[in-house]
Scaffold this active site. Structure first.
Site, PDB file in Angstrom:
ATOM      1  CG  ASP A  12      11.067 -31.587  36.788  1.00 52.74           C
ATOM      2  OD1 ASP A  12      10.697 -32.690  36.349  1.00 52.74           O
ATOM      3  OD2 ASP A  12      11.065 -30.558  36.106  1.00 52.74           O
ATOM      4  CG  ASN A  72       7.971 -20.150  32.244  1.00 49.29           C
ATOM      5  OD1 ASN A  72       8.542 -21.152  31.825  1.00 49.29           O
ATOM      6  ND2 ASN A  72       7.621 -20.005  33.501  1.00 49.29           N
ATOM      7  CG  HIS A 120       9.920 -24.077  32.981  1.00 50.02           C
ATOM      8  ND1 HIS A 120       8.686 -23.919  33.583  1.00 50.02           N
ATOM      9  CD2 HIS A 120       9.813 -25.217  32.256  1.00 50.02           C
ATOM     10  CE1 HIS A 120       7.911 -24.926  33.232  1.00 50.02           C
ATOM     11  NE2 HIS A 120       8.556 -25.718  32.435  1.00 50.02           N
ATOM     12  CD  GLU A 136       8.381 -22.037  36.706  1.00 45.40           C
ATOM     13  OE1 GLU A 136       8.743 -21.838  35.540  1.00 45.40           O
ATOM     14  OE2 GLU A 136       7.244 -22.465  36.999  1.00 45.40           O
TER      15      GLU A 136
HETATM   16  C1  F6R Z   1       9.366 -31.768  33.004  1.00 42.51           C
HETATM   17  C2  F6R Z   1      10.134 -30.543  32.881  1.00 42.51           C
HETATM   18  C3  F6R Z   1       9.597 -29.332  32.228  1.00 42.51           C
HETATM   19  C4  F6R Z   1       8.887 -29.614  30.907  1.00 42.51           C
HETATM   20  C5  F6R Z   1       8.299 -28.329  30.348  1.00 42.51           C
HETATM   21  C6  F6R Z   1       7.593 -28.561  29.035  1.00 42.51           C
HETATM   22  O1  F6R Z   1      10.122 -32.756  33.675  1.00 42.51           O
HETATM   23  O2  F6R Z   1      11.203 -30.536  33.360  1.00 42.51           O
HETATM   24  O3  F6R Z   1      10.641 -28.426  32.014  1.00 42.51           O
HETATM   25  O4  F6R Z   1       9.812 -30.156  30.016  1.00 42.51           O
HETATM   26  O5  F6R Z   1       7.396 -27.801  31.268  1.00 42.51           O
HETATM   27  O6  F6R Z   1       6.480 -29.377  29.249  1.00 42.51           O
HETATM   28  P1  F6R Z   1       5.678 -29.972  28.005  1.00 42.51           P
HETATM   29  O7  F6R Z   1       6.643 -30.845  27.302  1.00 42.51           O
HETATM   30  O8  F6R Z   1       4.565 -30.768  28.626  1.00 42.51           O
HETATM   31  O9  F6R Z   1       5.237 -28.828  27.199  1.00 42.51           O
END
Ligand code: F6R
Length: 267
Positions: A71, A140, A142, A147
Site C-alpha cells: 500500500d 482493527n 485490517h 479497512e
Molecule cells: C502496512 C500495512 C498495514 C500494517 C498494519 C500493522 O503496509 O499494510 O496493514 O501491517 O497497520 O502496522 P504495524 O505493524 O505498524 O502495527
C-alpha cells in the site's frame, strides 16, 4: 492456517524470514526470480532484519528478487520520509540488496489514482504474481489498508483510512491530523492471490486482532480473517499477541509435533 507461537518479536522475525527464505529457495531451484510482497509498519521489521542477516551470512540471495508493497498513502510527494516508497527503500530494499527497478510501490501521488491502481495490478500479474506475501495486521484487523467492511474479493484501489488506523499511525507523523486520509492498497482479492501468506504480529495490542483473524468468523468486519480461506497462510505471533487465542495449547502442541519436512529451520 498454521499458527506459530514464538517467545518474542525477534523469534517471530526469525521464523518469518526462514519461511520467506524457503519459498525463495524453492523458486530459485526452478530458475525463477522470487516475487515477495512486503508490508510496512513495525511488525515486519524483525523479519527484514532476520532476512538481512541470512543474506549477510551467505545463506540467502535476493539480488534477483522483485518486491511489491502492499500500500501507499495518497498525496505524499516523492521523497516524503513517511511515504511507503521511502519506508520500503530504507527498511527493505537497501538492507536486502534489492534492485531499485524491481521494487514496486503503488503511486499514491498519481494524477489518476484509479489508473495507478489498475497499473499496479497489471505489474503484479506481469511479474508472475506474488510468491510470498509478508503481512502485518492493524489493531482493527485490517491487512494492507483494507479497512473493516472491505470487500473480501477487492482489488487494488483507493481506500479511506479509519480514525483508528490514522491514530495508530500518528506515531510516524508529528500529529494524527498529518496522517493522510486516503491510500492506495492492494485489495483482499489481490493479497489472496499470493501463493503463500505470512502474517506477523507481536505485542498485547494485537491480541484481539489475532484472535479475530485466526478464530473468529470470516467477515469483512475483520479483513484479515479472509486468510482463513487461503490454502497456505501462516500466522507467526509472539506470546503476547497469542494470549487471547482459545486454542493456544493446540497450536503449541501442533508445532512441537510437526514432522521434519514441515518444519522451518532457523538459521
Ligand atoms: C502496512 C500495512 C498495514 C500494517 C498494519 C500493522 O503496509 O499494510 O496493514 O501491517 O497497520 O502496522 P504495524 O505493524 O505498524 O502495527
Amino acid at each position: 492456517m498454521d499458527v506459530i507461537i514464538c517467545r518474542d518479536d525477534d523469534e517471530v522475525g526469525a521464523y518469518a524470514a526462514a519461511k520467506v527464505a524457503k519459498v525463495a529457495e524453492a523458486a530459485q531451484k526452478v530458475g525463477k526470480n522470487v516475487v515477495i510482497g512486503v508490508a510496512t509498519g513495525s511488525s515486519p521489521l524483525a523479519t527484514y532484519t532476520a532476512l538481512a542477516a541470512l543474506i549477510q551470512a551467505g545463506k540467502l540471495d535476493l539480488s534477483q528478487a522483485s518486491a511489491f508493497a502492499l500500500d501507499e498513502y495518497v498525496g505524499l510527494p516523492a521523497g516524503h520520509p513517511q511515504s511507503y516508497r521511502e519506508v520500503i527503500r530504507r527498511t527493505v530494499a537497501e538492507p536486502l540488496g534489492l534492485r531499485p527497478e524491481r521494487v514496486h510501490v503503488p503511486d499514491g501521488f498519481a494524477q489518476d489514482l484509479e489508473r495507478a491502481a489498475r497499473d499496479y495490478e497489471t505489474a503484479i500479474r506481469d511479474a508472475g504474481g506474488v510468491d510470498v506475501q509478508i503481512l502485518g495486521v492493524g489493531s482493527n484487523g485490517h491487512i494492507g489498508f483494507n479497512e473493516p467492511t472491505s470487500s473480501l474479493s477487492s482489488r487494488t484501489r483507493i481506500k479511506t483510512l479509519t480514525a483508528q488506523t490514522r491514530n495508530d499511525n500518528a506515531r510516524f507523523f508529528d500529529s494524527s491530523e498529518l496522517v493522510p486520509q486516503h491510500c492506495l492498497t492492494q485489495g483482499l482479492g489481490t493479497i489472496m492471490d499470493a501463493r503463500h501468506c505470512v502474517l506477523v504480529a507481536s505485542g498485547e495490542g494485537k491480541a484481539d486482532a489475532i484472535k479475530a483473524v485466526v478464530e473468529g468468523p470470516v467477515t469483512a468486519m475483520v479483513p484479515g480473517s479472509v486468510l482463513q480461506l487461503h490454502p497456505k497462510a501462516t500466522v507467526i505471533v509472539d506470546q503476547r499477541a497469542a494470549s487471547k487465542l482459545e486454542l493456544i495449547d493446540y497450536y503449541q502442541h501442533m508445532y512441537q509435533n510437526l514432522p521434519d519436512w514441515q518444519r522451518v529451520v532457523l538459521a
